[in-house]
Design a protein around this motif. Structure first.
Motif, PDB file in Angstrom:
ATOM      1  N   TYR A 190      18.242  -4.021  48.752  1.00  0.00           N
ATOM      2  CA  TYR A 190      17.542  -2.749  48.994  1.00  0.00           C
ATOM      3  C   TYR A 190      18.405  -1.582  48.537  1.00  0.00           C
ATOM      4  N   TYR A 191      19.692  -1.669  48.891  1.00  0.00           N
ATOM      5  CA  TYR A 191      20.605  -0.585  48.535  1.00  0.00           C
ATOM      6  C   TYR A 191      20.779  -0.511  47.013  1.00  0.00           C
ATOM      7  N   ALA A 194      17.849   1.068  45.466  1.00  0.00           N
ATOM      8  CA  ALA A 194      17.881   2.511  45.718  1.00  0.00           C
ATOM      9  C   ALA A 194      18.857   3.194  44.768  1.00  0.00           C
ATOM     10  N   ARG A 195      20.007   2.529  44.550  1.00  0.00           N
ATOM     11  CA  ARG A 195      21.017   3.128  43.683  1.00  0.00           C
ATOM     12  C   ARG A 195      20.486   3.225  42.242  1.00  0.00           C
ATOM     13  N   THR A 203      18.849   9.976  51.879  1.00  0.00           N
ATOM     14  CA  THR A 203      17.550   9.283  51.873  1.00  0.00           C
ATOM     15  C   THR A 203      17.745   7.793  52.149  1.00  0.00           C
ATOM     16  N   VAL A 204      18.804   7.235  51.589  1.00  0.00           N
ATOM     17  CA  VAL A 204      19.089   5.818  51.838  1.00  0.00           C
ATOM     18  C   VAL A 204      19.238   5.584  53.341  1.00  0.00           C
ATOM     19  N   ILE A 208      16.062   3.703  54.518  1.00  0.00           N
ATOM     20  CA  ILE A 208      16.338   2.250  54.492  1.00  0.00           C
ATOM     21  C   ILE A 208      17.099   1.808  55.740  1.00  0.00           C
ATOM     22  N   THR A 209      18.273   2.408  55.933  1.00  0.00           N
ATOM     23  CA  THR A 209      19.154   1.903  56.991  1.00  0.00           C
ATOM     24  C   THR A 209      18.501   2.020  58.362  1.00  0.00           C
TER      25      THR A 209
END
Lengths: 295, 418
Positions: A190-191, A194-195, A203-204, A208-209
């Motif tokens: 996921y990370y 996103a990157r 936003t991450v 997400i977190t």
């Protein structure tokens, strides 16, 4: 008879035979005393004499007792101040600790140590920290700066936060560990995605977190809420002598229960408070589960 | 001849054996319970040893518990037919123990009530009901003013104060502050959490012209001019004269032990622990009188009683044991080991004891002491703690705060007695 049973039925019998042990244990150690406490709450009993039926008298006394309402407010103050603070601080620590490689294990151990320390020992050490000069650590420091001392524990406003601080600190280690386990459970992909999309760090975190940490957050909120609603060791040990602080400013419900039962020997009144605490814990836990769970 | 010898010695041996088992049968074991306090346990061990030497057929087994568990254990054990035959209890618990059928009255042939009334200090009459006493003390306690001789010498003070005004003047000389204005040494300790609530009730209120309770301690009466003046005086030690600070060094006795307090009011039971404090040179004086020279004191005591569990030969043994622990000899041992004062003037007021440097002021204080009849000592103490805190922390007027305390205490007394 046993011989005539089918293999499946035999398995069921054995399963129940093993299950009987925890069931009996729970019935005798948990359910019987709980039911008995509810019964005592409707009775008058000073531990020495006979139990006398009192009906709703204890609850009536509770409703009209200004100290009970004060204590009720204190109990929720511990919850409403303690839970968000410990949640934010432990998340912040876990979030940054998770990114850290240098001395990671050692730092994690440092955060976890207070959780393993006896609450009683810790309370007495903090009690000593808070004393006025010439023995209090904080006040001696203030005094060397020429600042007038602060009566931490002998204050109707500061005493509650002063007692809450070590309680939050003590629970932090456990919450940090749980948060870190939760963070580790979030898939790396996921990370990475996103990157690649060039999303900002904020936003991450936000998209997400935190959403993926929801089960962890639910667990920690419920767990620490119950802990703060049941706070006792810290208050009792930091305010012996004047139990519950000046003018009951730090007294939580559990301490009031303890005093009613074991200094006033008013077991019925103590049991009535226990039933109220039980209901409060039940309601708070259910509400939190409902709000924080996925619909 | 030889055969006869053998036979007779065999008979002799059987007889001896029979005699031995006979005495073994007559041996009674009784149980004694008290709460754990080092010196009290040591003193009781000594008493039991003496008692067993005098009564070889009786053994006494002592069990002790932490104070916090004591009442719970007693309450659970006796109705179950377990636990003590002779039990120790605080004088204020008597009503509860009697109502719960935990103890039985002392037999009046062994404990003639008129003789007891004549021999013991008058406060023990609270244990009497009609022709019987329920329980009797070995020792009684009173208050006195402890003072730190080194600090007195250092400040050039000749001796302990005789009056309250002198006490304040001396306390001013003994108080020290740091650069930030904080007190680092108090002239006199203060804290309702310790013994000061007794000092307030039975001493200060009376010295300011009041009567703390009426109606055999069932009616609160300190909500009066005297009570308000007493409260103003007490809180004034910190706020007006600035010779003390509430909560200083956590506990008053800790401040005194550490040599950070010039004077300290406490009970005779403190003597033992102060004796063990190295480097502390202390003296004792009677509590200061008021300007008219009127003195007062507070006394309390723990008693022993025979439980309802004791029956038959155990009962007889328990009576004998009770007689011994309330004897003159036992009282002197208790004084020497624990530092608590004999419950009979005939023992306490001997020339040697009354003139003793340490015990003297306490024993002289007994002569004019009052004994509060508590319904719930810790709750009644809490009312006075709160009273001081309302004045000190919330700035309430002494009159309002005393009135609130009296009202709350009266409510508790009404609930207890009705």
């Amino acid at each position: 008879m046993y011989r005539n049973l089918s293999v499946h039925q035999k398995q069921v019998v054995w399963a129940w035979a093993f299950l009987a042990i925890p069931i009996i244990f729970y019935a005798v150690i948990r359910f019987y005393p709980t039911a008995n406490a509810m019964l005592i709450s409707l009775q008058d009993w000073n531990l020495l004499g006979d139990r006398v039926w009192a009906g709703w008298e204890n609850y009536d006394k509770l409703w009209n007792d200004p100290i009970f309402w004060k204590v009720f407010r204190n109990t929720f103050a511990y919850l409403l101040i303690g839970t968000p603070i410990s949640l934010l601080v432990s998340f912040a620590i876990a979030y940054h600790l998770d990114k850290l490689r240098f001395m990671h294990g050692f730092l994690r151990m440092l955060y976890f140590l207070p959780f393993m320390t006896s609450a009683v020992a810790m309370a007495w050490v903090w009690r000593w920290f808070y004393q006025p000069v010439p023995i209090g650590l904080f006040n001696n420091f203030l005094s060397t700066l020429g600042i007038a001392q602060i009566e931490f524990l002998r204050s109707t406003t500061l005493a509650l936060p002063a007692i809450l601080a070590p309680a939050v600190w003590a629970g932090l280690g456990f919450q940090v560990i749980i948060f870190m386990a939760g963070l580790r459970a979030i898939p790396r992909s996921y990370y990475e995605a996103a990157r690649i999309d060039g999303v900002s760090g904020w936003t991450v975190l936000w998209e997400i977190t935190i959403p993926l940490l929801k089960p962890t957050i639910v667990f920690i909120v419920v767990f620490s809420s119950i802990g703060f609603l049941r706070i006792f060791d810290q208050v009792f040990n930091m305010t012996t002598g004047d139990p519950g602080g000046p003018l009951n400013s730090t007294k939580p419900l559990v301490l009031m229960i303890y005093q009613s039962a074991f200094t006033d020997f008013d077991m019925g009144y103590a049991a009535a408070q226990t039933v109220v605490l039980f209901l409060v814990l039940l309601i708070v836990s259910l509400v939190q589960l409902r709000i924080l769970q996925d619909r | 001849m030889i055969a006869h010898h053998i036979r007779s010695s065999a008979v002799g041996a059987t007889a001896a054996l029979a005699l031995l088992t006979g005495t073994a049968k007559a041996e009674v074991e009784i149980e004694y319970w008290q709460y754990f306090f080092d010196a009290r346990v040591a003193a009781m061990e000594q008493l039991i040893e003496n008692f067993e030497t005098a009564n070889p057929d009786i053994t006494v087994k002592m069990t002790h518990f932490p104070y916090a568990d004591y009442r719970t254990k007693v309450a659970a054990a006796i109705p179950a037919g377990e636990g003590p035959d002779v039990v120790q209890l605080f004088y204020g618990w008597l009503n509860d123990y009697v109502a719960a059928n935990l103890i039985q009255p002392l037999p009046n042939d062994s404990f003639p009530p008129d003789m007891i009334a004549g021999e013991f200090f008058p406060m023990v009459s609270a244990m009497r009901e009609g022709d019987n006493y329920w329980a009797l003390p070995t020792a009684v306690r009173s208050l006195a003013l402890f003072y730190n001789e080194r600090l007195f010498e250092e400040a050039g003070i000749a001796g302990p104060p005789a009056t309250l005004d002198e006490m304040i003047e001396i306390a001013k000389k003994l108080t020290k502050t740091d650069a930030a204005g904080n007190i680092t040494q108090v002239g006199i300790t203060a804290g309702m959490t310790a013994q000061d609530h007794h000092w307030f009730r039975e001493v200060l209120v009376r010295q300011f012209g009041g009567e703390p309770y009426l109606d055999d301690y069932k009616t609160v009466n300190y909500n009066s001019d005297a009570g308000v003046k007493a409260a103003e005086f007490y809180v004034g030690l910190a706020n007006e004269h600035e010779v003390t600070s509430f909560g200083f060094m956590d506990e008053p006795q800790a401040a005194f032990k550490a040599g950070r307090a010039g004077m300290h009011i406490d009970g005779s039971f403190r003597i033992g622990s102060l004796n063990k404090t190295r480097g502390l040179k202390w003296g004792v004086a009677e509590l200061p009188a008021n300007a008219d020279g009127m003195k007062s004191n507070y006394s309390s005591y723990w008693v022993n009683a025979i439980t309802t569990k004791a029956e038959g030969e155990k009962y007889d043994a328990a009576v004998k044991f009770m007689q011994y622990v309330t004897s003159d000899e036992a009282m002197q041992i208790w004084l020497d080991v624990v530092g608590e004062l004999p419950a009979k003037p005939s023992v306490g007021l001997t020339e040697a004891n009354a003139n003793d440097e340490v015990f003297g002021p306490f024993i002289r204080g007994l002569a004019y002491a009052n004994t509060t009849k508590f319904a719930n000592e810790s709750a009644q103490r809490q009312f006075l703690i709160d009273m001081v805190e309302r004045i000190d922390l919330e700035g309430q007027s002494a009159a309002d705060s005393v009135a609130a305390a009296a009202e709350a205490e009266q409510k508790l007394l009404d609930e207890y007695y009705n």
